[in-house]
Design a protein around this motif. Structure first.
Motif, PDB file in Angstrom:
ATOM      1  N   GLN A  58      45.030 -40.662  40.410  1.00 11.56           N
ATOM      2  CA  GLN A  58      45.122 -39.161  40.880  1.00 11.56           C
ATOM      3  C   GLN A  58      44.000 -38.827  41.673  1.00 11.56           C
ATOM      4  OE1 GLN A  58      45.666 -36.726  37.495  1.00 11.56           O
ATOM      5  NE2 GLN A  58      46.263 -38.352  36.205  1.00 11.56           N
ATOM      6  N   ARG A  59      44.253 -37.952  42.646  1.00  3.21           N
ATOM      7  CA  ARG A  59      42.905 -37.662  43.288  1.00  3.21           C
ATOM      8  C   ARG A  59      43.297 -36.022  43.009  1.00  3.21           C
ATOM      9  NH1 ARG A  59      40.484 -40.773  46.906  1.00  3.21           N
ATOM     10  NH2 ARG A  59      41.461 -42.757  47.454  1.00  3.21           N
ATOM     11  N   LEU A  60      42.085 -35.513  42.294  1.00  3.43           N
ATOM     12  CA  LEU A  60      42.364 -34.043  41.824  1.00  3.43           C
ATOM     13  C   LEU A  60      41.564 -33.108  42.918  1.00  3.43           C
ATOM     14  CD1 LEU A  60      41.284 -35.119  38.032  1.00  3.43           C
ATOM     15  CD2 LEU A  60      43.508 -34.966  39.486  1.00  3.43           C
ATOM     16  N   SER A  61      41.949 -32.008  42.709  1.00  2.00           N
ATOM     17  CA  SER A  61      41.359 -30.839  43.375  1.00  2.00           C
ATOM     18  C   SER A  61      40.111 -30.579  42.626  1.00  2.00           C
ATOM     19  CB  SER A  61      42.465 -29.656  43.286  1.00  2.00           C
ATOM     20  OG  SER A  61      42.429 -28.984  41.785  1.00  2.00           O
ATOM     21  N   THR A  62      39.223 -29.609  42.951  1.00  2.00           N
ATOM     22  CA  THR A  62      37.798 -29.359  42.424  1.00  2.00           C
ATOM     23  C   THR A  62      38.137 -28.623  41.081  1.00  2.00           C
ATOM     24  OG1 THR A  62      36.650 -28.904  44.513  1.00  2.00           O
ATOM     25  CG2 THR A  62      35.683 -27.964  42.457  1.00  2.00           C
ATOM     26  N   ALA A  63      38.775 -27.888  40.849  1.00  2.00           N
ATOM     27  CA  ALA A  63      39.477 -27.324  39.626  1.00  2.00           C
ATOM     28  C   ALA A  63      39.986 -28.210  38.435  1.00  2.00           C
ATOM     29  CB  ALA A  63      40.324 -26.074  39.805  1.00  2.00           C
ATOM     30  N   GLU A  64      40.873 -29.386  38.976  1.00  2.00           N
ATOM     31  CA  GLU A  64      41.364 -30.346  38.242  1.00  2.00           C
ATOM     32  C   GLU A  64      40.362 -31.239  37.851  1.00  2.00           C
ATOM     33  OE1 GLU A  64      45.962 -30.669  39.664  1.00  2.00           O
ATOM     34  OE2 GLU A  64      44.402 -31.522  40.910  1.00  2.00           O
ATOM     35  N   LEU A  65      39.404 -31.410  38.786  1.00  2.00           N
ATOM     36  CA  LEU A  65      38.434 -32.278  38.461  1.00  2.00           C
ATOM     37  C   LEU A  65      37.578 -31.610  37.324  1.00  2.00           C
ATOM     38  CD1 LEU A  65      36.680 -34.931  38.866  1.00  2.00           C
ATOM     39  CD2 LEU A  65      35.458 -33.644  40.607  1.00  2.00           C
ATOM     40  N   LYS A  66      37.239 -30.372  37.472  1.00  2.00           N
ATOM     41  CA  LYS A  66      36.535 -29.753  36.522  1.00  2.00           C
ATOM     42  C   LYS A  66      37.339 -29.808  34.968  1.00  2.00           C
ATOM     43  CE  LYS A  66      34.066 -26.386  39.465  1.00  2.00           C
ATOM     44  NZ  LYS A  66      33.928 -24.997  39.605  1.00  2.00           N
ATOM     45  N   LYS A  95      40.015 -40.899  40.557  1.00  2.00           N
ATOM     46  CA  LYS A  95      39.168 -41.484  41.324  1.00  2.00           C
ATOM     47  C   LYS A  95      38.321 -39.968  41.695  1.00  2.00           C
ATOM     48  CE  LYS A  95      41.323 -45.459  43.566  1.00  2.00           C
ATOM     49  NZ  LYS A  95      41.911 -46.019  44.988  1.00  2.00           N
ATOM     50  N   ALA A  96      37.014 -40.251  41.640  1.00  2.00           N
ATOM     51  CA  ALA A  96      36.039 -39.171  42.225  1.00  2.00           C
ATOM     52  C   ALA A  96      34.749 -39.562  42.231  1.00  2.00           C
ATOM     53  CB  ALA A  96      36.059 -37.994  41.074  1.00  2.00           C
ATOM     54  N   GLY A  97      33.893 -38.896  43.434  1.00  2.00           N
ATOM     55  CA  GLY A  97      32.950 -39.484  43.686  1.00  2.00           C
ATOM     56  C   GLY A  97      31.753 -39.374  42.520  1.00  2.00           C
ATOM     57  N   GLN A  98      30.685 -39.830  42.753  1.00  2.00           N
ATOM     58  CA  GLN A  98      29.422 -39.322  41.668  1.00  2.00           C
ATOM     59  C   GLN A  98      28.827 -37.891  41.853  1.00  2.00           C
ATOM     60  OE1 GLN A  98      26.427 -42.074  41.328  1.00  2.00           O
ATOM     61  NE2 GLN A  98      28.099 -43.995  40.973  1.00  2.00           N
ATOM     62  N   ASP A  99      28.866 -37.683  43.325  1.00  2.00           N
ATOM     63  CA  ASP A  99      28.324 -36.380  43.822  1.00  2.00           C
ATOM     64  C   ASP A  99      29.380 -35.074  43.323  1.00  2.00           C
ATOM     65  OD1 ASP A  99      26.137 -37.137  45.114  1.00  2.00           O
ATOM     66  OD2 ASP A  99      27.149 -37.086  46.947  1.00  2.00           O
ATOM     67  N   ARG A 100      30.429 -35.198  43.435  1.00  2.00           N
ATOM     68  CA  ARG A 100      31.587 -34.472  42.960  1.00  2.00           C
ATOM     69  C   ARG A 100      31.532 -34.307  41.563  1.00  2.00           C
ATOM     70  NH1 ARG A 100      37.568 -35.018  44.301  1.00  2.00           N
ATOM     71  NH2 ARG A 100      37.477 -32.852  43.664  1.00  2.00           N
ATOM     72  N   ILE A 101      31.367 -35.450  40.687  1.00  2.00           N
ATOM     73  CA  ILE A 101      31.458 -35.409  39.241  1.00  2.00           C
ATOM     74  C   ILE A 101      29.926 -34.544  38.888  1.00  2.00           C
ATOM     75  CG2 ILE A 101      30.869 -36.970  37.279  1.00  2.00           C
ATOM     76  CD1 ILE A 101      32.776 -38.895  38.803  1.00  2.00           C
ATOM     77  N   ARG A 102      28.829 -35.003  39.442  1.00  2.00           N
ATOM     78  CA  ARG A 102      27.758 -34.377  39.190  1.00  2.00           C
ATOM     79  C   ARG A 102      27.791 -32.705  39.326  1.00  2.00           C
ATOM     80  NH1 ARG A 102      24.060 -32.564  42.429  1.00  2.00           N
ATOM     81  NH2 ARG A 102      24.814 -33.465  44.402  1.00  2.00           N
ATOM     82  N   LEU A 103      28.440 -32.261  40.335  1.00  2.00           N
ATOM     83  CA  LEU A 103      28.617 -30.849  40.578  1.00  2.00           C
ATOM     84  C   LEU A 103      29.618 -30.283  39.560  1.00  2.00           C
ATOM     85  CD1 LEU A 103      28.963 -30.710  44.482  1.00  2.00           C
ATOM     86  CD2 LEU A 103      26.802 -30.026  43.104  1.00  2.00           C
ATOM     87  N   ALA A 104      30.532 -30.977  39.231  1.00  2.00           N
ATOM     88  CA  ALA A 104      31.407 -30.655  38.062  1.00  2.00           C
ATOM     89  C   ALA A 104      30.812 -30.494  36.854  1.00  2.00           C
ATOM     90  CB  ALA A 104      32.686 -31.524  38.121  1.00  2.00           C
ATOM     91  N   GLN A 105      29.947 -31.416  36.331  1.00  2.00           N
ATOM     92  CA  GLN A 105      29.242 -31.462  35.278  1.00  2.00           C
ATOM     93  C   GLN A 105      28.322 -30.386  35.216  1.00  2.00           C
ATOM     94  OE1 GLN A 105      27.899 -35.594  35.540  1.00  2.00           O
ATOM     95  NE2 GLN A 105      28.831 -35.873  33.340  1.00  2.00           N
ATOM     96  N   ALA A 106      27.679 -29.909  36.394  1.00  2.00           N
ATOM     97  CA  ALA A 106      26.657 -28.891  36.378  1.00  2.00           C
ATOM     98  C   ALA A 106      27.530 -27.472  36.144  1.00  2.00           C
ATOM     99  CB  ALA A 106      26.034 -28.804  37.799  1.00  2.00           C
TER     100      ALA A 106
END
Length: 412
Positions: A58-66, A95-106
């Protein structure tokens, strides 16, 4: 031969797209509901999905990734940084890049992120290390964080890739159990390593003996026999490829389970002077540890190590020596061979099973117990995740129910 051919493809699709199971969750579900079937593993399930065209990428939107980061954070009680979070999401087909993941975790778990930041320490090892390829060195070690409760971990790690080859969980450290539960599965699956490296403990003597026995199979590409010793005993500091992994294992497996048992001990729920209580602690603890250890291995093996890469990516290019059919001794045969030159301690349980000596009743009790736990508490995954979140009610219920069912079957 097709993987898990007894499964229905549409049923598996529903597990992922209707029931929203992860790979690990689906494996746990199948293991509980189909105990008579062998070979239920994440690897075989992925093969089945590939053979039947089932993809959960899956490729997720920012909201879905969060939302997914929040879910994984809850499952692992916030211990995963961005790299291991990326591996956990990848295992769920995301699939998600580490920068997107870091921002989501924050955004979704800032307290956990700050705790990880403050607790991070770079542990540099000044000693040089050289492993030419996957299959060059196999590092093995055991961990006794939970030995008081009848749970011992044994890890086997490839030196080149840092790939966790196999993990064994057992009630007590024991040469015979380590050979059967760790060495045989590792070598059967991947082939023979050029050298096995362990510290100075006696618990790996049977592994050393068989590694020496298989010495003539270590034929290099040029046709020459390897001139390296088939095994080596070193200090713990020199066995760093596996030693450093205990921090990861303890964080995700050992310490949460130990805290749970200490809490039940302090509340007088368990009594380690009672042999039935000891056995129950060990039996349930080993099952939960096995589940949590598999998740820990999956995360570690699929995360990106700086300047090294993803450990799992090394497997396909391994250079282990092939094992001809019948060359790897069975456990009984290995024990007989060793007894010609030395002595071994027989494997023993931790505590006493009330149904000891009644294997049919033991099997019936174990199957009925886990089916009951699935209905009452959501099974192994739910109980394990409750422990991670320091909610010990389900573990307490499981402990009491196991003893209750054992006594009921003992008197019937």
């Amino acid at each position: 031969m097709p993987a898990m051919s007894w499964l229905d493809a549409e049923f598996v699709r529903d597990l992922f797209f209707k029931e929203k199971y992860t790979i690990d969750g689906a494996v746990a579900y199948l293991q509980v509901h189909y105990p008579e079937q062998n070979g239920i593993s994440a690897r075989n399930l992925r093969r089945f999905m590939k053979e039947n065209g089932i993809s959960i990428q899956q490729r997720l939107s920012t909201a879905e990734l969060k939302d997914n980061v929040r879910t994984v954070t809850d499952e692992f009680a916030g211990v995963l940084g961005r790299k291991k979070m990326q591996a956990a999401l990848r295992l769920r087909g995301i699939k998600a890049g580490q920068d997107r993941i870091r921002l989501a975790q924050a955004k979704v778990a800032p307290a956990y992120q700050e705790r990880r930041r403050q607790g991070t320490e770079r542990r540099l090892n000044p000693q040089s290390y050289r492993a030419l390829h996957f299959g060059y060195n196999l590092h093995v070690d055991q961990n006794e964080t939970l030995v008081k409760y009848g749970v011992v971990f044994v890890l086997a790690v490839d030196g080149k890739s840092s790939f966790i080859v196999h993990a064994a969980i057992m009630p007590r450290k024991n040469n015979i159990a380590i050979y059967e539960l760790m060495y045989v599965p590792a070598v059967s699956k991947y082939g023979l390593w050029d050298q096995v490296i362990a510290d100075g403990g006696r618990e790996f003597y049977l592994v050393h003996h068989i590694q020496e026995y298989l010495n003539t199979l270590r034929i290099k590409d040029d046709g020459e026999l390897s001139d390296r010793p088939p095994y080596r005993q070193v200090t713990s500091v020199q066995n760093n490829r596996v030693e450093r992994l205990w921090q990861e294992v303890n964080e995700m497996v050992g310490y949460p389970l130990k805290a749970a048992y200490i809490a039940l001990d302090n509340a007088s729920i368990i009594d380690l002077a009672n042999d039935v209580h000891k056995f129950t602690c060990s039996y349930i603890g080993c099952i939960l540890a096995k589940f949590l250890m598999q998740r820990c291995m999956d995360i570690w093996n699929h995360h990106n190590i700086p300047k090294k890469g993803i450990p799992a990516d090394f497997v396909d290019d391994r250079r282990n020596y092939a094992i001809p059919d019948g060359a790897l001794p069975s456990t009984d045969a290995a024990v007989r061979m060793y007894l010609e030159v030395g002595q071994l301690t027989e494997e023993t349980s931790f505590g006493v099973d009330p149904l000891a000596g009644q294997p049919e009743k033991q099997l019936e009790r174990n199957n009925a117990f886990w089916l009951d736990m699935d209905v009452r508490l959501g099974g192994v995954q739910s109980i394990s995740e409750s422990v991670l979140h320091e909610y010990y009610g389900p573990l307490q219920q499981a402990f009491n129910r196991f003893i209750e069912m054992s006594m009921e079957m003992l008197t019937n």
